[in-house]
Design an enzyme around this catalytic site. Structure first.
Site, PDB file in Angstrom:
ATOM      1  N   GLU A  21      59.154  71.859  27.912  1.00  0.00           N
ATOM      2  CA  GLU A  21      60.168  70.914  28.532  1.00  0.00           C
ATOM      3  C   GLU A  21      59.694  69.481  27.902  1.00  0.00           C
ATOM      4  OE1 GLU A  21      61.173  70.950  32.854  1.00  0.00           O
ATOM      5  OE2 GLU A  21      61.814  68.908  32.836  1.00  0.00           O
ATOM      6  N   LYS A  47      59.263  71.739  42.250  1.00  0.00           N
ATOM      7  CA  LYS A  47      59.431  72.014  40.818  1.00  0.00           C
ATOM      8  C   LYS A  47      58.606  71.143  39.668  1.00  0.00           C
ATOM      9  CE  LYS A  47      61.678  72.770  36.664  1.00  0.00           C
ATOM     10  NZ  LYS A  47      61.424  71.783  35.607  1.00  0.00           N
ATOM     11  N   HIS A  93      64.244  61.389  30.050  1.00  0.00           N
ATOM     12  CA  HIS A  93      64.279  62.395  29.913  1.00  0.00           C
ATOM     13  C   HIS A  93      65.234  62.675  28.451  1.00  0.00           C
ATOM     14  CE1 HIS A  93      64.194  65.920  33.117  1.00  0.00           C
ATOM     15  NE2 HIS A  93      63.020  65.395  32.731  1.00  0.00           N
TER      16      HIS A  93
HETATM   17  C1  MEV Z   1      62.216  68.117  35.960  1.00  0.00           C
HETATM   18  O1  MEV Z   1      61.749  69.217  35.364  1.00  0.00           O
HETATM   19  C2  MEV Z   1      61.628  67.814  37.427  1.00  0.00           C
HETATM   20  C3  MEV Z   1      62.223  66.576  38.103  1.00  0.00           C
HETATM   21  O2  MEV Z   1      63.578  66.992  38.395  1.00  0.00           O
HETATM   22  C4  MEV Z   1      61.234  66.680  39.264  1.00  0.00           C
HETATM   23  C5  MEV Z   1      61.766  65.759  40.274  1.00  0.00           C
HETATM   24  O3  MEV Z   1      62.974  65.683  40.479  1.00  0.00           O
HETATM   25  O4  MEV Z   1      61.067  65.230  41.119  1.00  0.00           O
HETATM   26  C6  MEV Z   1      62.316  65.414  37.445  1.00  0.00           C
END
Ligand code: MEV
Length: 435
Positions: free
Chosen positions: A84, A275, A388
């Protein structure tokens, strides 16, 4: 013709040929992919082929580095394996942020692992208790062939007890065993001990008709739920040192604490929140050749220990000081398994300066906490998509077949803009002439 008998008996080349012929219209191209990913070093390739059954190729994931993690005063350069885009950048950012605020404080609370012999018993409970007391020393003695080496190093079986589970399932009992496996994850050691206990149970039961006629051993297996193999990591700093982007330190801390409260209150948010934590933990677990499925299963079960699935991290403000911490069960090893076999795992452990299992628990949990700090900080300030998508830009450009000059132009172009796939694609079309 998609059904095939005796696939595992084919040579690797025959397996690839069959796959290419069966599933690819351009079977030359499919062959070339498998060839490309074949390692030229035949010994190395053989090593990988022998990890699992029916291996036909290698599956690469990026191996990255997050530097500047200060844990208990020591600086670590952390290897991370993950696909990722934004995870390593986020971890590195959080590491740097906390480096100048006292670093991470980590503590291993306990290192006990466990496993069970699950069995049914239809006779008198007092007979079973009596039988168990009689055979317990024999179970320990019979397992000596397995435990001798571990005991020499200070580990081994720490206890076996009989547990009555009949209130949860009629006639269900367990031999509940606990283990200290030191720097090994210990899965094989634990499972071998448990199977040895079952065998002793069976052998001894023959001499006790009240037992022999009344039991059925269902299975003997370690548990990946390891709440007694626990590590805690925390960071703290005066709230004024948290000022970021559009928030002053106090506002940031309040919003952050609220975000964690939401993850405690709402399972849908808790799942995504955790996650994000596992983005960090798993990438260290993978880089160091540990079993990420075991860790995932154990961590999520722990998150639900109160009966409700909740956040693995907690945050609060006390006397104008912001505190943020994680508590997770992590059964990991730095010896045995892949750690002695996979060359990149050995390299990862060398980069971490050959940590003990306890030290690795601290490192992995720290990266999890750092990851959560980075994610929640983004979410409560600028939002997650900005960062992101920036990190994801290179994937989009590669997908669209951009060359280096086009990539450079577009990266610069979107520096201060929010990007979408459509916009990137449109701008790329307008600069296709760049070489
Ligand atoms: C993405 O891989 C993980 C997030 O969604 C974690 C979160 O929302 O705390 C950014």
């Amino acid at each position: 013709m998609k059904k095939i008998e005796g696939f595992s008996k084919l040579t690797k080349q025959q397996k690839i040929d069959w796959l290419c012929e069966t599933y690819f219209s351009d079977d030359k191209q499919a062959h070339s992919y498998f060839e490309k990913y074949h390692n030229a070093d035949e010994n190395l390739q053989k090593l990988h082929d022998e990890f699992i059954e029916n291996a036909i190729s290698n599956y690469y994931l990026p191996f990255a580095i997050a530097p500047n993690f200060v844990i208990n005063g020591k600086t670590y350069t952390v290897p991370m394996v993950i696909e990722e885009s934004s995870v390593v950048a986020a971890a590195s950012r959080a590491a740097k942020f906390w480096e100048s605020r006292g670093g991470f404080k980590a503590e291993v609370i306990s290192t006990e692992k466990n496993g069970q012999v699950h069995f049914m018993f239809y006779g008198e409970k007092t007979d079973l208790e009596c039988f168990f007391t009689k055979i317990k020393p024999k179970m320990l003695a019979d397992a000596q062939v397995i435990t001798a080496n571990m005991e020499k190093r200070g580990g081994g079986i720490t206890d076996i007890r009989l547990v009555d589970k009949t209130s949860e399932l009629a006639n269900y009992y367990q031999l509940f065993a606990t283990f200290e496996t030191l720097d090994a994850m210990g899965a094989n050691f634990i499972n071998s001990c448990l199977e040895s206990f079952s065998q002793t149970f069976r052998q001894e039961a023959v001499n006790f008709p009240e037992i022999d006629e009344n039991y059925e051993i269902v299975m003997s297996i370690l548990s990946n739920y390891v709440p007694e193999c626990l590590v805690r990591v925390e960071v703290s700093c005066p709230t004024e040192r948290l000022a970021v982007a559009n928030l002053d330190g106090k506002e940031f801390a309040e919003k952050f604490v609220r975000a964690i409260a939401i993850a405690n209150a709402e399972v849908r948010r808790a799942t995504t929140h955790n996650k994000g934590i596992m983005n960090g933990i798993d990438s260290v677990i993978l880089a160091t050749g540990n079993d990420f499925r075991a860790v995932e299963a154990g961590v999520h079960a722990y998150a639900a220990r109160s009966g409700k699935y909740q956040s693995l991290t907690q945050a609060f403000v006390e006397d104008d000081v912001f505190h943020f911490k994680i508590e997770v069960p992590l059964a990991v090893g730095t010896v045995g398994g892949l750690t002695n076999l996979h060359p990149l795992v050995k390299t990862a452990l060398q980069i971490l300066e050959k940590p003990s299992a306890k030290e690795l628990m601290q490192i992995a949990a720290t990266v999890g906490l750092a990851q959560n700090f980075a994610a929640v900080s983004s979410l409560i300030t600028l939002g997650i998509q900005r960062g992101h998508m920036k990190m994801h830009l290179m994937n989009i450009l590669n997908q669209l077949g951009a060359n280096d000059a086009q990539k450079q132009y577009i990266t610069e172009y979107f520096k201060d803009k929010t990007l979408t796939y459509r916009d990137v694609s449109a701008v790329l079309e307008s600069v296709r002439h760049l070489n």
